[in-house]
Scaffold this motif. Structure first.
Motif: not given
Lengths: 380, 448
Positions: A48-56, A282-285
Motif C-alpha cells: 500500500s505504501s510502495l507498489i500502489v503509489p508507484a502504479y498510481q 529498505l521499505g522506504q516510500t
C-alpha cells in the motif's frame, strides 16, 4: 520390542538428548530463527505504501504524457514539444519505480511490453507510419511502441526540434502513431493501477491476504522476490547496462541499445531504477519514509552472519546498493558516448550490479527461505 | 550357509504382501505419471529445454523429439497400470523400469532421490513373482498362480526401504543439521503463517527438535517397523512424519505418499490377505481356484543370487563413496547423489560464464537464460559437474558461431545453509580444458 531392547537404545537416546541440550546452550554465530517477523505487516506496507503509489504515479504521469502529446499534435510548436518531452521524462521516471513489481496485474496486462521495451526499432516505426495499418498489440511491435518509440518520435535521430516539428506537419499519420502509442501506455498503466487499487480489482487485498503468506512459489513474498530478481537482472543490469556495453555480445558494444539513446538521459533513468530497488529493500516510500522492508526481514532472521568480519547481510546489501549508485555516478551522460569513449567504467557498473544480483538472488532469497524458480517443479 | 541366512533368501512366505506392494506401487506410479503430465512437465522438462545434462557415462541418453517424449510417458503410464493389475506382469515391470529410468537419465536437473528409489524398486520387481496371485495373469492362467513365494523378494523390498531410511538418517548426522539446526532454521520460519503450528515454527528450539527428531526417525524407524510389537506405533509415526513433511514442504510432491504406502510391506501377511479379501468383496471378484501349491523349489537360481548380492552390496556402498573425495561434501557435491540425501541443505548460487576469444581478444559473458530453463540455471549454479557440462556445451555453441578456441571461465557464488555466499569455482580456470571424470575436481574452491 521387549523391554531389554528399549534399554539397548537408552544410551543413544540419552546421548542425543545431551548433545541437543549442550548445542542449544552454545553461543551460535549462525542465523537464529525465533524472532518473529510481521510478514503480513511487511506485505501491507510494501503493497500500500510502495507498489500502489508507484502504479498510481505511473497512471497519473502517463495521463499527463497523453495530454501533452495531444496538445503538441493540436499545435505542433517548440513549446508544446518541450512540454511533451518533459512529460515523457517524468512518466519514464515513474515507470522506473514500477519496474521491480512485474508480477500479478502487471504481468497479465503486459505492462513491460507496452511501456518499456528498448531499444526501439526505428525502421519498424517508420514502416508502420508509412503503411498506416499496424496493430500495436502484437508481439512483433513490442519494439515499435512504448516510451522508447515516443522518445524516437519526439527527439528524432540527428535532427533539430524544428525538423521534428516539421516532420509531424508533413506526415499526419506520424501524429496519429504518436497518439496511438501514448494511448496504449496510459490504457495499460490505468489497467494495472486499477487492478491493484482497493477501489478496483483490489489485487492489493490478494497480495496481503492470509492465503498468500509464507515463502512458497505462489506466496506474495515468493512472487515479489522472484519478480524483483528477474527484473533486476534482465531489465536493469542487462538491458540498461550490460547489453549496450557489449557484455552479452563478446565485447562488441551496442551504444544505440541504451534506454534513452535519442534523449540522452539514460543515466537518470538507471539511477531512479536502482533507487526504486533500494527503496523496496529498505521499505522506504518515494518520499523516504521508512517502514518494514527486506532489511528488517533479514534482521529478524539474523541472516547469514557467520564469519566475524562480514557485515550483516542487510547492511551488506544496502552497501552494495550504494556501490552501484556510486559507480553509476562515475559515468557521464549520455551513456552511449561513455560506452564509446571509456567503456571500462560502464563495465564496472555491470560488475557492481552483478554483485548486487548475487546478494539478492542467493543470500537474501536463501535466508528468507524463498525458492528462486520461475518454474513449478518437485524438489527434495 | 547358516540356516537363518537361508531363511531370509529361500524361506517360504505368503505372497500377499508382495501382491499388495505391486498394486500400490503400480497405482502410485500411474497417479504420479498422470500428475506429471497434467502439470505440463513433459514439455517443460523434456521437450522445451535447449540443453540437457545427462549423467556421467550416460551422455548417449538423449530425449526423443516432440511427440516421442509423450509416447515414452504413455508407456510409463500403461506399464505402471499393467503392473498394478498384474497383466503380463514381468514384461510390464521391465517396460516400466526401462521407460522410467530412461526419462530420469536424460537430465540430472530433475534428479530426485525418490525417482532413484522408483528406478531401483522397479528393477527389483522385474525379478519378483509379484504377478502370480490376485492378477490378470493368475486369472487367465490359474495354473501359474502361487500362494507362497521365496522370502527374498519381500525381504529385498524391506532392505531397500531400510537403506533409504537409515542412510537418510546417517546423512543428517552432520554439524549443520545437529548443531546449527540448519537448514530447518531457515525453512521452518518460512512456514510461520500456517494455522496452529505456525507460531511454533519460528521458535528456534522447534528447529532443533525437528532436526534431531527427523534424524532419529530416519535412523531407527525401520527397526521399529520390523518388530511386531512396536509396528503399530511405528507406522503411526510414519504417517505423522510424512504428513508433516508433505504439509511443510509441498514441493516434495509424491514422496511422502510413496513412503507411507511402501512401508506397508513391513506388515504381516495376514494384514495383506485381509486387504486382498476386502478388495475382492468390494469389486465382487470371484477368483478361480488357484492351482494347488506344488512343492516349489524356493532356492534362488545362482544368476539371480549373484545379481541380488551385487545389488545389496552396491546399495550399501554407494552412499559412502563421498569418502573418496575431499570434504566438505555439501559444498563440493562429489558423491552426493544416489545416497538418500533428502531435504538436507539450503544451497543457492549464482554463476556467470565469461567467454574469451584468444584469437581476437574479445570478451563477454553468457546470458544463461538464453540457453537454460530456470530450473537448470538454479541447478547449474550449485553443482560443479553441471557447471562443467554447461561450459562444454557453450564451447560447442561458440565454435559453431565461428570462434576457433573459445575459453570459458565460471564466476560463481554459492551460499550454503545460511552462510554468506562465497566464490565456488576457480574463476581463472578455463573449463573447456577440464574433463569430467570420477576424480576430484581441482577447480572447486574451498568452502571456507
Amino acid at each position: 520390542m521387549r523391554l531389554g531392547e528399549y534399554k539397548k537404545w537408552a544410551p543413544v537416546v540419552l546421548m542425543l538428548a545431551g548433545m541437543m541440550v549442550t548445542s542449544c546452550g552454545e553461543d551460535d554465530n549462525g542465523p537464529n530463527a525465533g524472532d518473529n517477523f510481521d510478514q503480513k505487516g511487511f506485505l501491507e506496507h510494501v503493497g500500500s505504501s510502495l507498489i500502489v503509489p508507484a502504479y498510481q504515479e505511473l497512471e497519473q504521469k502517463s495521463g499527463i504524457l497523453r495530454d501533452k502529446i495531444s496538445s503538441f499534435i493540436a499545435s505542433p510548436e517548440s513549446s508544446t514539444l518541450e512540454e511533451a518531452k518533459t512529460a515523457l521524462f517524468e512518466a519514464r521516471i515513474a515507470w522506473q519505480y514500477c519496474s521491480p513489481y512485474q508480477f500479478g496485474p502487471a504481468e497479465e496486462s503486459g505492462l513491460v511490453s507496452n511501456l518499456n521495451i528498448f531499444p526501439a526499432d526505428r525502421s519498424k516505426i517508420e514502416r508502420n507510419i508509412e503503411n498506416g495499418s499496424y496493430n500495436l498489440g502484437t508481439l512483433a511491435n513490442n519494439d515499435a511502441k512504448g516510451f522508447a518509440a515516443l522518445e524516437y518520435l519526439l527527439y528524432g535521430k540527428d535532427v533539430t526540434s524544428g525538423e521534428v516539428i516539421q516532420g509531424f506537419a508533413d506526415q499526419p499519420q506520424r501524429a496519429t502513431y504518436l497518439q496511438n502509442v501514448a494511448e496504449l501506455i496510459i490504457a495499460t498503466a490505468a489497467e494495472v493501477y486499477s487492478a491493484w487499487s482497493p477501489d478496483g480489482g483490489n489485487y492489493l487485498g490478494e497480495f496481503t491476504s492470509d492465503g498468500a503468506l509464507g515463502a512458497d512459489a505462489g506466496s506474495s513474498l515468493g512472487k515479489l522476490v522472484n519478480a524483483l530478481n528477474l527484473s533486476f537482472e534482465r531489465n536493469t543490469r542487462d538491458a540498461k547496462i550490460g547489453i549496450p556495453a557489449g557484455i552479452r555480445s563478446l565485447g562488441i558494444t551496442i551504444p544505440e541499445a541504451t534506454e534513452a539513446y535519442y534523449a540522452g538521459y539514460s543515466l537518470e533513468l538507471a539511477l531512479a531504477n536502482v533507487d526504486a530497488y533500494k527503496k523496496l529493500f529498505l521499505g522506504q516510500t518515494r518520499e523516504g519514509v521508512k517502514g518494514l522492508g527486506f532489511d528488517d526481514y533479514l534482521k529478524a532472521r539474523k541472516a547469514a552472519t557467520t564469519s566475524g568480519s562480514e557485515l550483516p547481510l542487510d547492511e551488506a546489501i544496502n552497501a552494495q546498493f550504494d556501490a552501484v549508485l556510486g559507480f553509476i555516478d562515475q559515468i557521464e551522460n549520455p551513456l552511449d558516448e561513455q560506452i564509446s569513449t571509456d567503456n571500462s567504467r560502464v563495465q564496472q557498473v555491470f560488475a557492481q550490479m552483478q554483485q548486487l544480483a548475487v546478494l539478492l538472488k542467493t543470500d537474501m532469497a536463501s535466508a528468507l527461505g524463498v525458492v528462486i524458480s520461475y518454474q513449478d517443479n518437485d524438489g527434495d | 550357509m547358516k540356516p537363518w541366512v537361508g531363511h531370509i533368501f529361500s524361506g517360504k512366505v505368503p505372497i500377499a504382501p508382495l501382491v499388495v506392494f505391486r498394486m500400490v506401487f503400480g497405482g502410485m506410479m500411474a497417479i504420479s505419471t498422470i500428475r506429471f503430465m497434467l502439470k505440463g512437465w513433459v514439455a517443460e522438462l523434456y521437450i522445451q529445454p535447449r540443453v540437457f545434462f545427462p549423467f556421467y557415462g550416460f551422455e548417449w541418453v538423449k530425449p526423443l523429439s516432440g511427440i516421442g517424449m509423450y509416447l515414452v510417458f504413455g508407456l510409463v503410464l500403461v506399464s505402471s497400470l499393467m503392473v498394478m493389475v498384474g497383466w503380463r506382469y514381468r514384461l510390464a515391470a521391465a517396460l516400466f523400469f526401462l521407460s522410467f529410468t530412461y526419462v530420469e537419465l536424460i537430465d540430472k536437473t530433475n534428479y530426485l532421490n525418490h525417482y532413484y528409489f522408483v528406478s531401483l524398486v522397479s528393477f527389483l520387481m522385474i525379478f519378483m513373482p509379484a504377478g502370480r496371485h490376485f492378477s490378470v495373469d493368475a486369472w487367465l492362467k490359474p495354473s501359474s498362480a502361487k500362494q507362497y513365494i521365496p522370502a527374498w523378494s519381500v525381504n529385498l523390498l524391506k532392505f531397500q526401504l531400510a537403506v533409504v531410511y537409515v542412510f537418510a538418517g546417517i546423512a543428517k548426522l552432520n554439524g549443520d543439521w545437529l548443531l546449527r539446526a540448519m537448514p530447518l532454521k531457515i525453512w521452518l520460519p518460512a512456514k510461520s503463517h500456517l494455522p496452529l503450528i505456525g507460531p511454533l515454527l519460528e521458535e528456534e528450539w522447534v528447529a532443533y527438535a525437528m532436526s534431531w527428531g527427523g534424524a532419529a526417525y530416519d535412523l531407527f524407524i525401520v527397526f521399529f517397523l520390523l518388530n511386531s510389537r512396536t509396528r503399530p506405533v511405528a507406522y503411526f509415526f510414519v504417517i505423522f512424519f510424512h504428513a508433516l513433511t508433505a504439509l511443510l514442504f509441498p514441493a516434495i510432491g509424491m514422496f511422502p505418499f510413496i513412503m507411507i504406502l511402501s512401508t506397508l510391506i513391513f506388515f504381516p501377511p495376514a494384514f495383506h490377505e485381509n486387504v486382498l479379501n476386502k478388495i475382492s468383496r468390494i469389486f465382487r471378484i470371484k477368483w478361480p481356484s488357484e492351482g494347488s501349491e506344488r512343492q516349489d523349489n524356493y532356492r534362488l537360481a545362482p544368476v539371480y543370487k549373484w545379481l541380488m548380492v551385487t545389488f545389496v552390496c552396491w546399495q550399501l556402498l554407494m552412499p559412502w563413496r563421498y569418502l573418496l573425495y575431499p570434504a566438505p561434501l555439501f559444498w563440493r557435491e562429489e558423491g552426493y547423489r544416489f545416497s538418500w540425501r533428502v531435504m538436507l541443505m539450503e544451497k543457492a548460487g549464482y554463476v556467470s560464464f565469461h567467454v574469451n576469444d584468444p584469437a581476437t581478444g574479445r570478451m563477454g559473458q553468457i546470458a544463461n537464460h538464453d540457453y537454460l530453463t530456470p530450473q537448470q540455471e538454479k541447478m547449474v549454479a550449485t553443482q560443479p559437474d553441471m557447471i562443467l557440462q554447461f561450459a562444454h556445451f557453450l564451447a560447442g555453441e561458440l565454435k559453431n558461431q565461428g570462434l576457433t578456441d573459445p575459453e570459458i571461465r565460471a564466476e560463481s557464488w554459492v551460499t550454503l545453509n545460511g552462510r554468506r555466499s562465497r566464490p565456488f569455482v576457480d574463476p581463472t580456470v578455463n573449463l573447456v580444458h577440464q574433463q569430467e571424470s570420477f576424480l576430484p575436481k581441482t577447480w572447486i574452491l574451498p568452502a571456507e
